[in-house]
Every structure is written in structure tokens, then in C-alpha cells.
Design a protein around this motif. Structure first.
Motif, PDB file in Angstrom:
ATOM      1  N   SER A 122       0.807  -1.226   0.000  1.00 22.62           N
ATOM      2  CA  SER A 122       0.000   0.000   0.000  1.00 22.62           C
ATOM      3  C   SER A 122       0.840   1.276   0.000  1.00 22.62           C
ATOM      4  CB  SER A 122      -0.952   0.008   1.199  1.00 22.62           C
ATOM      5  OG  SER A 122      -0.229   0.021   2.416  1.00 22.62           O
ATOM      6  N   GLN A 123       2.046   1.225   0.538  1.00 22.54           N
ATOM      7  CA  GLN A 123       2.889   2.424   0.616  1.00 22.54           C
ATOM      8  C   GLN A 123       3.830   2.586  -0.575  1.00 22.54           C
ATOM      9  OE1 GLN A 123       2.358   4.740   3.090  1.00 22.54           O
ATOM     10  NE2 GLN A 123       0.627   3.359   3.378  1.00 22.54           N
ATOM     11  N   LEU A 124       3.943   1.554  -1.430  1.00 19.93           N
ATOM     12  CA  LEU A 124       4.928   1.601  -2.507  1.00 19.93           C
ATOM     13  C   LEU A 124       4.641   2.663  -3.569  1.00 19.93           C
ATOM     14  CD1 LEU A 124       7.545   0.474  -3.640  1.00 19.93           C
ATOM     15  CD2 LEU A 124       6.198  -1.299  -4.789  1.00 19.93           C
ATOM     16  N   PRO A 125       3.416   2.851  -4.037  1.00 17.52           N
ATOM     17  CA  PRO A 125       3.209   3.872  -5.072  1.00 17.52           C
ATOM     18  C   PRO A 125       3.686   5.275  -4.666  1.00 17.52           C
ATOM     19  CG  PRO A 125       1.314   2.414  -4.999  1.00 17.52           C
ATOM     20  CD  PRO A 125       2.189   2.062  -3.809  1.00 17.52           C
ATOM     21  N   ALA A 126       3.431   5.671  -3.443  1.00 15.63           N
ATOM     22  CA  ALA A 126       3.865   6.998  -2.991  1.00 15.63           C
ATOM     23  C   ALA A 126       5.392   7.074  -2.906  1.00 15.63           C
ATOM     24  CB  ALA A 126       3.237   7.339  -1.643  1.00 15.63           C
ATOM     25  N   THR A 127       6.024   5.975  -2.531  1.00 15.62           N
ATOM     26  CA  THR A 127       7.491   5.939  -2.493  1.00 15.62           C
ATOM     27  C   THR A 127       8.065   6.025  -3.890  1.00 15.62           C
ATOM     28  OG1 THR A 127       7.516   4.684  -0.425  1.00 15.62           O
ATOM     29  CG2 THR A 127       9.472   4.522  -1.834  1.00 15.62           C
ATOM     30  N   LEU A 128       7.507   5.251  -4.817  1.00 15.24           N
ATOM     31  CA  LEU A 128       8.001   5.266  -6.203  1.00 15.24           C
ATOM     32  C   LEU A 128       7.784   6.620  -6.877  1.00 15.24           C
ATOM     33  CD1 LEU A 128       7.078   1.708  -7.492  1.00 15.24           C
ATOM     34  CD2 LEU A 128       9.300   2.565  -6.675  1.00 15.24           C
ATOM     35  N   ALA A 129       6.770   7.369  -6.443  1.00 13.69           N
ATOM     36  CA  ALA A 129       6.551   8.707  -6.997  1.00 13.69           C
ATOM     37  C   ALA A 129       7.752   9.606  -6.705  1.00 13.69           C
ATOM     38  CB  ALA A 129       5.265   9.313  -6.423  1.00 13.69           C
ATOM     39  N   LEU A 130       8.430   9.394  -5.578  1.00 13.07           N
ATOM     40  CA  LEU A 130       9.635  10.163  -5.263  1.00 13.07           C
ATOM     41  C   LEU A 130      10.824   9.689  -6.097  1.00 13.07           C
ATOM     42  CD1 LEU A 130       9.397  10.328  -1.369  1.00 13.07           C
ATOM     43  CD2 LEU A 130       8.959  12.176  -2.984  1.00 13.07           C
TER      44      LEU A 130
END
Length: 132
Positions: A122-130
Motif C-alpha cells: 500500500s505504501q509503494l506507489p507513494a514511495t516510487l513517486a519520489l
């Protein structure tokens, strides 16, 4: 409860691929989901030392380059947690990568950002956005 500091790292090969790990059935949360690496910052540790330690523990690899990407404030209801996630891009040699914590991960694989596996943590998309 108090927030904790986590060093989150997206390992890459320098040629456009990122390394993801599938969380095992024994993982703390979201078993079966694909995720990048992360670990808690220990008292007195620099960010770079924490990332180096965690990359070694999780992927049995040594970072060739560490670059800070940003910071996320992660608030989760299930399980309840609050993390300040300092996010890094980490260059590694793909030939030296292997699962270092088989109790947490059951598979490692390389992906391009345009062809990610499913399900994602669940947290990976926001991390990959960085990372992008």
C-alpha cells in the motif's frame, strides 16, 4: 505511541530497473505484496549507515551509491503506525543481490517502473513517486 523513523530504499541497477521483494506469509503486514526495502533508524546511526545496514540485511548487497529522494509522513490505521520515512535511491550490482531475510521475503525480482507486479504494498506507489 510515538512516530518512528524509517529509512526506505528503492534499489536500482542504473539501467532503469528497480528491485522489489515479495513479502512472505510471515511478513509483519501485507503478505504477498511486492515492496521496496526499509528499516528503522537505530539510535546514533546516520541515514547512510542505516541504509547500508538494511540493504545488506535484506538483499545481501552493498550499496554502490545512496541518494536521498525525500521524506514521507506515513500514517496507517491497519496496523496502527506512524513512520517518518526518509526515502533513498540505492544503486546496487544485480549480480550480488539475493534474499537475506527469508522469513520476511520469498522472492526478489527486477522490474521497470512501467511494468510493476501485483499486488503492490500500500505504501509503494507513494514511495516510487519520489523515485521517478
Amino acid at each position: 505511541m510515538q512516530p518512528s523513523v524509517s529509512c526506505v530504499f528503492v534499489c536500482h541497477d542504473g539501467d532503469g530497473r528497480i528491485l522489489l521483494a515479495r513479502r512472505s506469509a510471515r511478513a509483519r503486514d501485507e503478505p504477498g505484496a511486492w515492496d521496496c526495502g526499509a528499516g528503522a533508524l537505530e539510535f546514533g546511526e546516520t541515514f547512510e549507515a542505516a541504509v547500508t545496514r538494511e540493504v545488506g540485511e535484506e538483499y545481501s548487497a552493498r550499496p554502490l551509491e545512496i541518494r536521498q529522494l525525500g521524506v514521507r509522513n506515513v500514517l496507517r490505521a491497519d496496523p496502527p503506525s506512524h513512520w517518518v520515512a526518509v526515502v533513498f535511491a540505492v544503486l546496487v550490482d544485480p549480480a550480488g543481490v539475493r534474499i537475506g531475510e527469508p522469513d520476511k521475503f520469498d522472492e526478489l525480482a527486477w522490474f521497470t517502473p512501467a511494468a510493476l507486479p501485483s499486488p503492490l504494498h500500500s505504501q509503494l506507489p507513494a514511495t516510487l513517486a519520489l523515485f521517478r
